[in-house]
Structure formats: C-alpha cells, structure tokens
Scaffold this motif. Structure first.
Motif, PDB file in Angstrom:
ATOM      1  N   LEU A  94       0.845  -1.184   0.000  1.00 29.67           N
ATOM      2  CA  LEU A  94       0.000   0.000   0.000  1.00 29.67           C
ATOM      3  C   LEU A  94       0.887   1.243   0.000  1.00 29.67           C
ATOM      4  N   PRO A  95       0.440   2.345  -0.582  1.00 27.70           N
ATOM      5  CA  PRO A  95       1.237   3.582  -0.568  1.00 27.70           C
ATOM      6  C   PRO A  95       1.270   4.193   0.833  1.00 27.70           C
ATOM      7  N   PRO A  96       2.259   5.007   1.108  1.00 32.38           N
ATOM      8  CA  PRO A  96       2.377   5.613   2.440  1.00 32.38           C
ATOM      9  C   PRO A  96       1.164   6.428   2.861  1.00 32.38           C
ATOM     10  N   ASP A  97       0.446   7.007   1.912  1.00 33.10           N
ATOM     11  CA  ASP A  97      -0.670   7.875   2.271  1.00 33.10           C
ATOM     12  C   ASP A  97      -1.994   7.121   2.391  1.00 33.10           C
ATOM     13  N   TYR A  98      -1.965   5.797   2.262  1.00 31.74           N
ATOM     14  CA  TYR A  98      -3.233   5.074   2.375  1.00 31.74           C
ATOM     15  C   TYR A  98      -3.704   4.994   3.826  1.00 31.74           C
ATOM     16  N   GLU A  99      -4.923   5.433   4.044  1.00 28.89           N
ATOM     17  CA  GLU A  99      -5.569   5.312   5.348  1.00 28.89           C
ATOM     18  C   GLU A  99      -7.068   5.120   5.113  1.00 28.89           C
ATOM     19  N   PRO A 100      -7.684   4.090   5.701  1.00 23.68           N
ATOM     20  CA  PRO A 100      -9.130   3.893   5.516  1.00 23.68           C
ATOM     21  C   PRO A 100      -9.916   5.108   5.982  1.00 23.68           C
ATOM     22  N   GLU A 101     -11.000   5.399   5.284  1.00 21.42           N
ATOM     23  CA  GLU A 101     -11.794   6.574   5.617  1.00 21.42           C
ATOM     24  C   GLU A 101     -12.791   6.311   6.739  1.00 21.42           C
ATOM     25  N   ASP A 102     -13.028   5.037   7.063  1.00 23.54           N
ATOM     26  CA  ASP A 102     -14.070   4.726   8.051  1.00 23.54           C
ATOM     27  C   ASP A 102     -13.506   4.131   9.343  1.00 23.54           C
ATOM     28  N   LEU A 103     -12.297   4.551   9.729  1.00 22.34           N
ATOM     29  CA  LEU A 103     -11.719   4.080  10.993  1.00 22.34           C
ATOM     30  C   LEU A 103     -12.530   4.614  12.176  1.00 22.34           C
ATOM     31  N   VAL A 104     -12.760   3.739  13.152  1.00 19.13           N
ATOM     32  CA  VAL A 104     -13.487   4.145  14.363  1.00 19.13           C
ATOM     33  C   VAL A 104     -12.757   3.597  15.580  1.00 19.13           C
ATOM     34  N   PRO A 105     -12.827   4.294  16.717  1.00 15.15           N
ATOM     35  CA  PRO A 105     -12.204   3.787  17.952  1.00 15.15           C
ATOM     36  C   PRO A 105     -13.003   2.620  18.514  1.00 15.15           C
ATOM     37  N   LEU A 106     -12.327   1.746  19.247  1.00 19.08           N
ATOM     38  CA  LEU A 106     -12.979   0.559  19.806  1.00 19.08           C
ATOM     39  C   LEU A 106     -13.439   0.754  21.245  1.00 19.08           C
ATOM     40  N   GLU A 107     -13.061   1.861  21.878  1.00 13.86           N
ATOM     41  CA  GLU A 107     -13.511   2.112  23.248  1.00 13.86           C
ATOM     42  C   GLU A 107     -15.023   2.242  23.308  1.00 13.86           C
ATOM     43  N   GLY A 108     -15.588   1.800  24.418  1.00 12.80           N
ATOM     44  CA  GLY A 108     -17.013   1.975  24.663  1.00 12.80           C
ATOM     45  C   GLY A 108     -17.916   1.038  23.892  1.00 12.80           C
ATOM     46  N   ARG A 109     -17.370  -0.058  23.397  1.00 12.18           N
ATOM     47  CA  ARG A 109     -18.172  -0.986  22.601  1.00 12.18           C
ATOM     48  C   ARG A 109     -18.290  -2.362  23.265  1.00 12.18           C
ATOM     49  N   GLY A 110     -17.900  -2.450  24.520  1.00 10.73           N
ATOM     50  CA  GLY A 110     -18.011  -3.715  25.229  1.00 10.73           C
ATOM     51  C   GLY A 110     -16.924  -4.714  24.903  1.00 10.73           C
ATOM     52  N   LEU A 111     -15.871  -4.269  24.260  1.00 11.47           N
ATOM     53  CA  LEU A 111     -14.748  -5.139  23.914  1.00 11.47           C
ATOM     54  C   LEU A 111     -13.648  -5.035  24.957  1.00 11.47           C
ATOM     55  N   ALA A 112     -12.935  -6.132  25.182  1.00 10.26           N
ATOM     56  CA  ALA A 112     -11.765  -6.112  26.061  1.00 10.26           C
ATOM     57  C   ALA A 112     -10.570  -5.626  25.250  1.00 10.26           C
ATOM     58  N   LEU A 113      -9.957  -4.531  25.668  1.00  8.18           N
ATOM     59  CA  LEU A 113      -8.860  -3.910  24.931  1.00  8.18           C
ATOM     60  C   LEU A 113      -7.589  -3.923  25.756  1.00  8.18           C
ATOM     61  N   ALA A 114      -6.471  -4.240  25.117  1.00  9.97           N
ATOM     62  CA  ALA A 114      -5.191  -4.271  25.815  1.00  9.97           C
ATOM     63  C   ALA A 114      -4.658  -2.879  26.099  1.00  9.97           C
ATOM     64  N   ARG A 115      -5.097  -1.883  25.319  1.00  5.06           N
ATOM     65  CA  ARG A 115      -4.627  -0.508  25.505  1.00  5.06           C
ATOM     66  C   ARG A 115      -5.612   0.432  24.830  1.00  5.06           C
ATOM     67  N   PRO A 116      -5.576   1.698  25.181  1.00  3.38           N
ATOM     68  CA  PRO A 116      -6.463   2.681  24.529  1.00  3.38           C
ATOM     69  C   PRO A 116      -5.959   3.042  23.144  1.00  3.38           C
ATOM     70  N   GLY A 117      -6.831   3.676  22.379  1.00  4.04           N
ATOM     71  CA  GLY A 117      -6.431   4.205  21.075  1.00  4.04           C
ATOM     72  C   GLY A 117      -6.533   3.230  19.921  1.00  4.04           C
ATOM     73  N   LEU A 118      -7.062   2.040  20.146  1.00  3.11           N
ATOM     74  CA  LEU A 118      -7.172   1.052  19.073  1.00  3.11           C
ATOM     75  C   LEU A 118      -8.309   1.427  18.126  1.00  3.11           C
ATOM     76  N   MET A 119      -8.063   1.257  16.830  1.00 10.73           N
ATOM     77  CA  MET A 119      -9.069   1.581  15.814  1.00 10.73           C
ATOM     78  C   MET A 119      -9.149   0.479  14.766  1.00 10.73           C
ATOM     79  N   LEU A 120     -10.341   0.326  14.193  1.00 10.44           N
ATOM     80  CA  LEU A 120     -10.586  -0.585  13.079  1.00 10.44           C
ATOM     81  C   LEU A 120     -11.531   0.093  12.094  1.00 10.44           C
ATOM     82  N   ARG A 121     -11.632  -0.484  10.911  1.00 10.70           N
ATOM     83  CA  ARG A 121     -12.656  -0.003  10.008  1.00 10.70           C
ATOM     84  C   ARG A 121     -14.033  -0.301  10.606  1.00 10.70           C
TER      85      ARG A 121
END
Length: 282
Positions: A94-121
């Motif tokens: 992928l090119p250096p400037d590729y970033e998905p447009e629909d990234l969302v944070p995972l906090e507050g969704r009832g998921l167990a997270l190892a650290r803050p700041g995690l994002m997925l499409r």
C-alpha cells in the motif's frame, strides 16, 4: 489519498474439500457454461486454478456451481469495497498515504482492549463484537491487542524489530512499511501477542470459531513458505463471513491461497459476470 479502485488495479497488475452440503445445481442456458451468472467454461476454470495445490484445485473443479455461487457473493462485496479482499503481503503493498476513511475507535463498545487508542474499520466492528460476545458465553475472553497501524507506525515497528533481532528474524514476523495488513484497518492481533497464544483458551476458541464471524488466520502453522511469515496464532484478518465461508470450503482454510486467486483473476472474473438482468434475478 490515492483512490482504492486504483490501489486494487495496481495490486492486481503487480502481482480435497469434504463435508459439503448438497446444493441444487442451476442449469445455464448456454451449453458448456458452469453457472448462469458467468460466461466461464470448465476449461476456463481449469486454467484459472492450475497453480493451486492439487487438493484445492480438484475440490473447486469437482463442484464449480457451488464455488461460483459463493465466489459471486464475495465479488459482490468486493465491488462495493475495493480494499476488502485486496492482497497485501511481501510482494503487494500500500502507498504511504493510504488510510481507511471509516476508521473508528474501539472504546465503549463492550470489547476487552489491551490498551487505549485502538481503531478498526467501522464495517469490521459489528462482527468483532458478535464474536467477542459468543466467546464470552463460552467463558472465553478475547482481548484486542493491536488493530490499525499507519505506514509510519509500521515503519517504526519494523525498524525496532531489525535493530533488536536482526533483519532476517525481523522479516519473518514483521512487515515492512506498506506491506502490513494492519494498514488496511481490517486486521486484529489478539492479546497476548505471543507464541503461547495458540494454547490459551482464546487461541483455541478462535482456531475453531473465528471463520464463523468473518475472521481468517493470516499466517497459519506450516505455511511460512507461502505467506513469508512464521506462525502467528494471534493475527486475524477480517474477510466477511461470506469470504471465510469460501475460504474454508474451497481454499482449505488458507487465506493466502484465496487472496492470491482473487487478486490474480479479479479482472477476468468481473468481466465474465453477466448483468443480473440477463440472469432473470432482477
């Protein structure tokens, strides 16, 4: 940012199953064709599958109607989302400037997270939540350890791996920047990100059930010659439930085989599809 349709085309240019259910067989109107939606013959399918391992190739050729029906579901999804089944590996980046447009944070969704700041499409999150809830019902906690990484973040990780372990070891377990599935925003590393994960309850549960929710193990044991990476029992890529169903039934559950097939033959597969109006489905 470069359009995803362009990225897909660039990536393409760069570049025995058992236990099935019985399916009713559609009869294409034109003799020699395999499926009413496709202008493909058995000769076409034999040519397109020639480079696959014998067991996988024979499984596809033995049931082309079911294969093409499941493939059509995947191609329909890919048409709407050009990054969804894009091959990203050591040879396709992928090119250096590729970033998905629909990234969302995972906090507050009832998921167990190892650290803050995690994002997925965003499109991945509902099935990830469903999977985590299903695991909890069986007493297993899935902890998300790593998700989306930018090109720059992957460059820093790869540089640290090389400095710490040497380039040869680093290249077996860390992608060069631009060549990580994490940059797609579709990959999840479950915690702990360690070899012992395979023997933990979460690792054992995912090995059996992840495909049911659209998640595929990217780097399975014994396939380093194919993927370029050592066994990583914690690393899963989201391919949708339709994608993992196709992978499980016709590609031996091996993600790399399916993605290489799709990306190598993408243009021909789309060109061979008849409009729905010609198949009587509209």
């Amino acid at each position: 940012m470069r359009p995803l349709a362009t990225l897909t085309l660039v990536a393409v240019l760069a570049g025995g199953c058992t236990g099935r259910e019985e399916h009713a067989t559609p009869h294409p109107e034109e003799p020699g064709l395999l499926h009413p939606r496709y202008t493909l013959t058995m000769d076409d399918l034999m040519r397109m599958t020639a480079d696959l391992p014998p067991g996988i190739r024979e499984g596809i050729q033995a049931d082309p109607v079911t294969f093409l029906s499941k493939l059509d579901e995947v191609l329909t999804l890919w048409e709407k989302d050009p990054a969804l089944f894009l091959l990203v590996d050591k040879s396709h980046g992928l090119p250096p400037d590729y970033e998905p447009e629909d990234l969302v944070p995972l906090e507050g969704r009832g998921l167990a997270l190892a650290r803050p700041g995690l994002m997925l499409r965003e499109k991945v999150v509902p099935d990830l939540i469903r999977m985590a809830e299903a695991a909890r019902e069986e007493g297993v906690e899935l902890v998300v350890g790593s998700c989306y990484r930018s090109y720059e973040r992957q460059a820093a990780i790869y540089r640290w791996e090389v400095e710490t372990y040497g380039k040869e070891a680093a290249d077996r377990e860390s992608a060069r920047p631009g060549h990580s599935q994490h940059q797609l925003g579709l990959a999840v590393d479950f915690s702990p990100i360690e070899d012992r994960f395979a023997d933990l309850p979460a690792g054992r549960w995912l090995a059996v059930h992840a495909w049911e929710y659209g998640f595929s193990l990217s780097y399975p044991e014994g396939y380093e010659h194919l993927t370029g990476y050592r066994y990583e029992p914690w690393h899963f890529r989201y391919l949708t439930p339709q994608g993992t169903a196709l992978e499980k039934e016709f590609f031996g559950g091996i993600q790399q085989y399916m993605l290489e097939f799709l990306n190598t033959h993408r243009e021909e597969l789309y060109a061979s599809r008849k409009p729905l109006a010609q198949t009587g489905e509209l």
